[in-house]
Design an enzyme around this catalytic site. Sequence first.
Site, PDB file in Angstrom:
ATOM      1  N   LYS A 165       7.428 -22.535 -44.683  1.00 23.97           N
ATOM      2  CA  LYS A 165       6.406 -22.503 -43.618  1.00 23.97           C
ATOM      3  C   LYS A 165       5.129 -21.841 -44.137  1.00 23.97           C
ATOM      4  O   LYS A 165       4.016 -22.308 -43.856  1.00 23.97           O
ATOM      5  CB  LYS A 165       6.967 -21.731 -42.417  1.00 23.97           C
ATOM      6  N   ASP A 166       5.287 -20.755 -44.906  1.00 29.21           N
ATOM      7  CA  ASP A 166       4.110 -20.092 -45.481  1.00 29.21           C
ATOM      8  C   ASP A 166       3.384 -21.032 -46.437  1.00 29.21           C
ATOM      9  O   ASP A 166       2.157 -21.033 -46.510  1.00 29.21           O
ATOM     10  CB  ASP A 166       4.516 -18.805 -46.237  1.00 29.21           C
TER      11      ASP A 166
ATOM     12  N   HIS B 161       9.744  -4.013 -44.083  1.00 25.80           N
ATOM     13  CA  HIS B 161      11.109  -4.392 -44.424  1.00 25.80           C
ATOM     14  C   HIS B 161      12.137  -3.343 -44.005  1.00 25.80           C
ATOM     15  O   HIS B 161      13.315  -3.660 -43.871  1.00 25.80           O
ATOM     16  CB  HIS B 161      11.215  -4.690 -45.935  1.00 25.80           C
TER      17      HIS B 161
ATOM     18  N   SER C 216      11.030  -7.874 -39.401  1.00 24.25           N
ATOM     19  CA  SER C 216       9.898  -8.460 -38.690  1.00 24.25           C
ATOM     20  C   SER C 216      10.155  -8.474 -37.184  1.00 24.25           C
ATOM     21  O   SER C 216      11.301  -8.621 -36.738  1.00 24.25           O
ATOM     22  CB  SER C 216       9.687  -9.901 -39.147  1.00 24.25           C
TER      23      SER C 216
ATOM     24  N   GLU D 223     -22.863  -8.556 -42.555  1.00 25.14           N
ATOM     25  CA  GLU D 223     -22.111  -9.813 -42.510  1.00 25.14           C
ATOM     26  C   GLU D 223     -21.364  -9.906 -41.173  1.00 25.14           C
ATOM     27  O   GLU D 223     -21.101  -8.891 -40.518  1.00 25.14           O
ATOM     28  CB  GLU D 223     -21.112  -9.859 -43.674  1.00 25.14           C
TER      29      GLU D 223
HETATM   30  C1  HEM Z   1      -4.788  -6.600 -46.736  1.00 28.06           C
HETATM   31  C2  HEM Z   1      -4.463  -6.713 -45.497  1.00 28.06           C
HETATM   32  C3  HEM Z   1      -3.093  -7.050 -44.981  1.00 28.06           C
HETATM   33  C4  HEM Z   1      -2.091  -7.779 -45.569  1.00 28.06           C
HETATM   34  C5  HEM Z   1      -2.126  -8.489 -46.916  1.00 28.06           C
HETATM   35  C6  HEM Z   1      -0.978  -7.788 -44.655  1.00 28.06           C
HETATM   36  C7  HEM Z   1       0.213  -8.422 -44.889  1.00 28.06           C
HETATM   37  C8  HEM Z   1       1.265  -8.511 -43.985  1.00 28.06           C
HETATM   38  C9  HEM Z   1       2.429  -9.346 -44.138  1.00 28.06           C
HETATM   39  C10 HEM Z   1       2.693 -10.271 -45.320  1.00 28.06           C
HETATM   40  C11 HEM Z   1       3.196  -9.166 -43.035  1.00 28.06           C
HETATM   41  C12 HEM Z   1       4.508  -9.921 -42.711  1.00 28.06           C
HETATM   42  C13 HEM Z   1       4.163 -11.277 -42.107  1.00 28.06           C
HETATM   43  C14 HEM Z   1       3.414 -11.200 -40.791  1.00 28.06           C
HETATM   44  O1  HEM Z   1       3.901 -10.571 -39.847  1.00 28.06           O
HETATM   45  O2  HEM Z   1       2.307 -11.777 -40.709  1.00 28.06           O
HETATM   46  C15 HEM Z   1       2.562  -8.192 -42.198  1.00 28.06           C
HETATM   47  C16 HEM Z   1       3.059  -7.712 -41.016  1.00 28.06           C
HETATM   48  C17 HEM Z   1       2.414  -6.822 -40.187  1.00 28.06           C
HETATM   49  N1  HEM Z   1       1.129  -6.363 -40.325  1.00 28.06           N
HETATM   50 FE1  HEM Z   1      -0.083  -6.691 -41.924  1.00 28.06          FE
HETATM   51  N2  HEM Z   1      -1.303  -7.055 -43.543  1.00 28.06           N
HETATM   52  C18 HEM Z   1      -2.586  -6.604 -43.692  1.00 28.06           C
HETATM   53  C19 HEM Z   1      -3.306  -5.871 -42.782  1.00 28.06           C
HETATM   54  C20 HEM Z   1      -2.855  -5.469 -41.543  1.00 28.06           C
HETATM   55  C21 HEM Z   1      -3.644  -4.832 -40.532  1.00 28.06           C
HETATM   56  C22 HEM Z   1      -5.140  -4.549 -40.661  1.00 28.06           C
HETATM   57  C23 HEM Z   1      -2.813  -4.558 -39.473  1.00 28.06           C
HETATM   58  C24 HEM Z   1      -3.117  -3.885 -38.179  1.00 28.06           C
HETATM   59  C25 HEM Z   1      -4.071  -3.076 -37.935  1.00 28.06           C
HETATM   60  C26 HEM Z   1      -1.499  -5.037 -39.813  1.00 28.06           C
HETATM   61  C27 HEM Z   1      -0.373  -4.935 -39.019  1.00 28.06           C
HETATM   62  C28 HEM Z   1       0.835  -5.547 -39.263  1.00 28.06           C
HETATM   63  C29 HEM Z   1       2.009  -5.451 -38.411  1.00 28.06           C
HETATM   64  C30 HEM Z   1       2.154  -4.616 -37.141  1.00 28.06           C
HETATM   65  C31 HEM Z   1       2.993  -6.251 -38.986  1.00 28.06           C
HETATM   66  C32 HEM Z   1       4.420  -6.464 -38.462  1.00 28.06           C
HETATM   67  C33 HEM Z   1       4.399  -7.603 -37.485  1.00 28.06           C
HETATM   68  C34 HEM Z   1       5.749  -7.973 -36.964  1.00 28.06           C
HETATM   69  O3  HEM Z   1       6.689  -8.136 -37.727  1.00 28.06           O
HETATM   70  O4  HEM Z   1       5.854  -8.130 -35.738  1.00 28.06           O
HETATM   71  N3  HEM Z   1      -1.561  -5.600 -41.061  1.00 28.06           N
HETATM   72  N4  HEM Z   1       1.386  -7.821 -42.792  1.00 28.06           N
END
Ligand code: HEM
Length: 418
Positions: free
Chosen positions: A246-247, A218, A222, A290
């Site tokens: 959408k979500d 934030h 995004s 797994e």
């Molecule tokens: C428990 C695991 C995770 C949760 C609950 C989570 C949740 C989220 C959420 C809600 C967003 C905003 C919506 C979206 O862009 O899909 C987000 C964005 C993002 N996440 Fe995660 N995430 C997790 C793990 C990860 C992992 C493992 C990576 C990379 C190694 C990652 C990288 C990113 C990035 C780079 C964004 C920004 C994307 C953009 O706005 O272009 N996340 N994450």
Amino acid sequence: MKLSPPPYQPKNTFTRWLDDRLPVIRLWHDVMGKGYLVPRNLNWLWNFGVLAGIALTIQIITGLALAMHYVASSNEAFNSIEAIMRYVGFGWLIRYGHMVGASLFFAALYIHMFRGVYYGSYKAPREVVWLIGVLLFMLAMATAFLGYSLVWGQMSYWAAQVITGLFSVVPFVGEKIRIWVLGGFAPNAATVNRFFVLHFTLPFVILAVVGLHVWALHRQGSGNPTGIEVKKAEEVVPMQPYYIAKDFVAICVFLLIFCSLVFFYPNVFTDPDNYIPANPFSTPAHIKPEWYFWPFYAVLRSFTVNFMGIPAKLWGVLGMGLSVLVWGLLPWLDNSPVRSGRYRPVFRCFFLLFLADILLLGFCGKQPAEEPWIRLGQWASLYYFAFFLVILPILPLVEKTKAVPSSIEEAEKKRTDA
Ligand code: HEM
């Protein structure tokens, strides 16, 4: 450009009163509501962060219910799970929900990560979001491994034996560390107990780290599929109602898949050997983790010769460790000024090959440790590391990218016209 969203305005006496004392509605407004402006061109791949969050929630709820009946003792663990399945009201649903939920959590996580690679989500200014993501991935892997061990079936027991055995490769102190981690010379009563405590605690740590992940996101806002930063107010919409709706659709589809698996194919991801109680005197013919660990397991087994005086097993552990940590280096390995794979045709080919390579690595990791799977796994590991350490750094120097439109609006107009 940072657009300023409408600030939260409490509408009545109660919300004004609450806002002065505990601004939770303001927090919702800023994080998930009208106060968070999101690029209007996000595709469905941007739903997977929320889906990973939903899967995590399912894991925590079903996990808490399981913990009320599970007995963390090497004599009782296996039987207590069978008792949950048979005698606890809806125990089968809770247990299958937790098993299937773990797989769907990793599926959502992998899609979320590959989305990030393709669209260059790790690039400035979102490096910290990415790094926290990689930390989340590692925590999730540790939690899943610990949870799988708790079943105390044959595969759980021997997976715990193999994975903790990896500590013994550390020179001089390795064996001591292994015994310290296990609380004995082999997985035993103390092991189940400590694994249970850690498996119970880590999901809450993950939850807190997800908070940091979303906070960091934030700060910068995004990204979007064009990789172009927002320039005008017309290029964004408020999170609520647009992306909340959408979500919601994505969550419904996700729950449909989850329920179909829980009700009709609950054991589809699980090794049948894990329905045999742990037997320290009988090693299964083929020990495998797994499915979500298969690619990394294949990397571990790809190192078969001693080299530079270092035993093959130590190389394997280092290789496997690097295969996870290298994700954290991505923001610095890929210096292309063009963010999205949409405008990088050569990158796109290598990326598709990378996806195929991971599938191949996974397939090799699933197979017994024999030829041709070891050799195939070695070639696949080679490409895996080459993609990160050679192709991504060199590509920006030689790649001819497509012209990047000057704004999101122009990019999307071009796409719809084409
Ligand atoms: C428990 C695991 C995770 C949760 C609950 C989570 C949740 C989220 C959420 C809600 C967003 C905003 C919506 C979206 O862009 O899909 C987000 C964005 C993002 N996440 Fe995660 N995430 C997790 C793990 C990860 C992992 C493992 C990576 C990379 C190694 C990652 C990288 C990113 C990035 C780079 C964004 C920004 C994307 C953009 O706005 O272009 N996340 N994450």
